[in-house]
Each structure stands twice: as C-alpha cells, then as structure tokens.
Write a protein that holds these residues in place. Structure first.
Motif, mmCIF file in Angstrom:
data_model
loop_
_atom_site.group_PDB
_atom_site.id
_atom_site.type_symbol
_atom_site.label_atom_id
_atom_site.label_comp_id
_atom_site.label_asym_id
_atom_site.label_seq_id
_atom_site.Cartn_x
_atom_site.Cartn_y
_atom_site.Cartn_z
ATOM 1 N N HIS A 1 -101.107 57.600 -54.607
ATOM 2 C CA HIS A 1 -100.076 58.884 -54.903
ATOM 3 C C HIS A 1 -98.666 57.946 -55.468
ATOM 4 O O HIS A 1 -98.194 57.601 -54.443
ATOM 5 C CB HIS A 1 -99.562 59.942 -53.974
ATOM 6 C CG HIS A 1 -101.049 60.998 -54.128
ATOM 7 N ND1 HIS A 1 -100.706 62.210 -53.185
ATOM 8 C CD2 HIS A 1 -101.986 61.085 -54.531
ATOM 9 C CE1 HIS A 1 -101.573 63.038 -53.401
ATOM 10 N NE2 HIS A 1 -102.667 62.217 -54.442
ATOM 11 N N PRO A 2 -98.428 58.014 -56.637
ATOM 12 C CA PRO A 2 -97.285 57.129 -56.907
ATOM 13 C C PRO A 2 -95.671 57.751 -56.813
ATOM 14 O O PRO A 2 -94.668 57.235 -56.768
ATOM 15 C CB PRO A 2 -97.436 56.722 -58.484
ATOM 16 C CG PRO A 2 -98.169 57.929 -58.881
ATOM 17 C CD PRO A 2 -98.964 58.427 -57.778
ATOM 18 N N GLN B 1 -90.781 57.313 -57.821
ATOM 19 C CA GLN B 1 -92.144 56.826 -58.490
ATOM 20 C C GLN B 1 -92.201 55.345 -58.298
ATOM 21 O O GLN B 1 -91.496 54.683 -58.714
ATOM 22 C CB GLN B 1 -91.960 57.165 -60.161
ATOM 23 C CG GLN B 1 -93.183 56.718 -60.508
ATOM 24 C CD GLN B 1 -93.329 56.615 -62.270
ATOM 25 O OE1 GLN B 1 -92.334 57.385 -62.654
ATOM 26 N NE2 GLN B 1 -94.260 56.255 -63.016
ATOM 27 N N ASN B 2 -93.353 55.188 -57.377
ATOM 28 C CA ASN B 2 -93.648 53.748 -56.887
ATOM 29 C C ASN B 2 -92.137 53.342 -56.150
ATOM 30 O O ASN B 2 -91.767 53.989 -55.290
ATOM 31 C CB ASN B 2 -93.930 52.850 -57.995
ATOM 32 C CG ASN B 2 -95.162 53.317 -58.501
ATOM 33 O OD1 ASN B 2 -96.194 53.798 -58.113
ATOM 34 N ND2 ASN B 2 -95.307 53.235 -59.865
ATOM 35 N N GLN B 3 -91.629 52.310 -56.541
ATOM 36 C CA GLN B 3 -90.179 51.899 -55.835
ATOM 37 C C GLN B 3 -89.106 52.377 -56.189
ATOM 38 O O GLN B 3 -87.860 51.911 -55.966
ATOM 39 C CB GLN B 3 -90.274 50.245 -55.777
ATOM 40 C CG GLN B 3 -91.604 49.683 -54.982
ATOM 41 C CD GLN B 3 -92.814 49.446 -55.976
ATOM 42 O OE1 GLN B 3 -92.668 49.014 -57.049
ATOM 43 N NE2 GLN B 3 -93.947 49.993 -55.608
ATOM 44 N N CYS C 1 -88.902 52.957 -50.908
ATOM 45 C CA CYS C 1 -90.378 52.844 -51.010
ATOM 46 C C CYS C 1 -90.904 51.517 -51.382
ATOM 47 O O CYS C 1 -91.141 51.573 -52.619
ATOM 48 C CB CYS C 1 -91.056 54.008 -51.945
ATOM 49 S SG CYS C 1 -91.150 55.645 -51.304
ATOM 50 N N SER D 1 -92.937 48.071 -52.063
ATOM 51 C CA SER D 1 -94.110 47.991 -52.533
ATOM 52 C C SER D 1 -95.106 47.592 -51.528
ATOM 53 O O SER D 1 -94.632 46.642 -50.393
ATOM 54 C CB SER D 1 -94.459 46.673 -53.674
ATOM 55 O OG SER D 1 -95.696 46.544 -53.924
ATOM 56 N N SER E 1 -96.442 63.636 -51.054
ATOM 57 C CA SER E 1 -96.662 62.880 -52.257
ATOM 58 C C SER E 1 -97.411 63.539 -53.304
ATOM 59 O O SER E 1 -98.130 64.727 -53.117
ATOM 60 C CB SER E 1 -97.436 61.883 -51.849
ATOM 61 O OG SER E 1 -98.777 61.974 -51.348
ATOM 62 N N ASP F 1 -100.048 62.751 -56.822
ATOM 63 C CA ASP F 1 -100.702 61.977 -58.035
ATOM 64 C C ASP F 1 -100.008 62.402 -59.391
ATOM 65 O O ASP F 1 -99.497 63.355 -59.672
ATOM 66 C CB ASP F 1 -101.956 62.269 -58.071
ATOM 67 C CG ASP F 1 -102.948 60.886 -58.929
ATOM 68 O OD1 ASP F 1 -103.999 60.972 -59.154
ATOM 69 O OD2 ASP F 1 -101.887 59.949 -59.053
ATOM 70 N N TRP F 2 -99.803 61.292 -60.217
ATOM 71 C CA TRP F 2 -98.970 61.564 -61.501
ATOM 72 C C TRP F 2 -99.839 62.299 -62.258
ATOM 73 O O TRP F 2 -101.085 62.245 -62.534
ATOM 74 C CB TRP F 2 -99.058 60.112 -62.061
ATOM 75 C CG TRP F 2 -97.854 60.039 -63.295
ATOM 76 C CD1 TRP F 2 -98.333 59.928 -64.733
ATOM 77 C CD2 TRP F 2 -96.594 60.264 -63.282
ATOM 78 N NE1 TRP F 2 -96.990 60.113 -65.456
ATOM 79 C CE2 TRP F 2 -96.073 60.218 -64.429
ATOM 80 C CE3 TRP F 2 -95.680 60.162 -62.060
ATOM 81 C CZ2 TRP F 2 -94.496 60.353 -64.889
ATOM 82 C CZ3 TRP F 2 -94.223 60.322 -62.299
ATOM 83 C CH2 TRP F 2 -93.798 60.309 -63.625
#
Lengths: 113, 114
Positions: A29-30, A50-52, A69, A71, A94, A96-97
């Motif tokens: 989950h990004p 979203q990610n970092q 967040c 990596s 979280s 998922d995209w």
C-alpha cells in the motif's frame, strides 16, 4: 482484516515532551494516512503520503506535528511539544493505489498529562 | 464540503432484535460510502462499502446497508443482533480513491442487551 501495525499502543507524555508513534502500512500500500480521533469521536485528518512524499497536510500538522514515511522503514508521526489537547487516539490507515478502501491500524492512544 | 451525520449517538436493543443505524451524508456528487465498526480499545474495521450498483450491499457478520440517493442516506441494518455486536459504528464517506481522505460521522454507540 487489516494488517496495519501501529506502535506503541499506549503513550503517556508530560506537557512539552515529544511524542512519537509509528505505523507499518499493509504490504504494497503506497498511500498512508494519519487521523486523530478525540474522546468525542471526532476524526481529524492530519496528513497523508504517497510512498515517501507528503500529499496533503493540515495547518495544525505543519506547526507542531511532523511525519515521515522513509523507504524501508516504518512511517512515523511525532508531536514536538505535546499539549493536553493532543490527548487522543491516533490512527494510521493505508490504501492501495486506485482502491477506495482505507484499512486502519489499532491506533496509538496518547495521554498528555 | 462533504459531511456525515449520524443522528443517534446511542442505540440500545435486545439480543435477537433487528437493528437500523442511520446515516445521512451531504455531498454534491455521490461519494464512496463506508460503514466501519470500532470495538473497545481497537481500531476501525470495515463492515461494508458502496459506490455504485445494487443499492443494498452486504457486509460482514450479517450486516447490510441500503443507499438512497434521493434521501442522501446510507443506513446500516442487521436482522438479528448478538451481544458481541456492541461497539461504536461509524458511517464515512470519501470523494475518491488514492489520496482522498475519509470523512467520518460522530458514530453510534450500539449497546446490545443480553
């Protein structure tokens, strides 16, 4: 069932102290969200990633709250100088995209004395 | 701006009785709709969700919800409650996927009498 992990479950701090809590989102989950749930069951969105990368955050977050967040490490939410009004349940979620559902962790309950 | 109203702060029913928890939303377009449940000292668990299609959606543990566009409502129902259903139920909306946040109602505390 959600697989979002939050630690610690409980956190007690004095006013002015730092409070830090962590979140491991569901694998793959990004998008990660932080919410604050107060004792009146009012939810406040704090920040999302979203990610970092920070996507959105509220003004309150910009002043005393910081989050990241990195990596390959848990996400974290830190309150630099805790106030009594910060006492609440902090929920990490979280997603998922491309999906509509957010999955929530058990929360970190912060008590500021 | 979007909002969610749960008019009943607390509902008490006897075990085996039917249940309806009410939810009304305010939005210029049909949002994604959710019901979550929160048991004591736990996080939020998804019961069911709706965006389009059959307005009656089935969820976990015998829960279902019915969407009404004309009434801007998304009421939760269960035919026969169990004492273990005692919890706080939150209706929520989201305007989209990806980065869109969830907006919650203030919850309905369900107390099931054994």
């Amino acid at each position: 069932n959600s697989k979002v992990i939050q630690t610690p479950r409980y956190l007690v701090k004095g006013q002015g102290q730092k409070a830090k809590m962590r979140c491991i989102p569901e694998k793959g989950h990004p998008v990660v969200f932080w919410y604050q749930q107060n004792k009146n069951n009012e939810f406040k969105f704090l920040i999302n990633f979203q990610n970092q990368e920070v996507l959105q955050q509220i003004d309150m977050t910009e002043k005393r709250f910081s989050a990241e967040c990195p990596s390959n490490s848990p996400c974290s939410l830190e309150i630099q100088s805790s106030e009594a009004g910060d006492s609440a349940l902090y929920l990490c979620a979280s997603r998922d995209w491309g999906q509509d559902t957010q999955y929530f962790g058990p929360g970190t309950r912060l008590l500021v004395l | 701006a979007q909002s969610v109203t749960q008019p009943d702060a607390r509902v008490t029913v006897s075990e085996g009785a039917s249940l309806q928890l009410r939810c009304k939303y305010s939005s210029s377009v049909t949002p994604y709709l959710f019901w979550y449940v929160q048991y004591p000292r736990q996080g939020l668990q998804l019961l069911l969700k709706y965006y389009s299609g059959d307005p009656v959606v089935q969820g976990v543990n015998g829960f279902e919800a019915e969407f009404s566009k004309s009434n801007s409502s998304f009421h939760l129902r269960k035919a026969s409650v169990h004492w273990s259903d005692s919890a706080v139920y939150f209706c929520a909306v989201s305007m989209g996927t990806n980065a869109y946040k969830v907006i919650f109602g203030k919850g309905t505390h369900l107390h099931v009498l054994p």
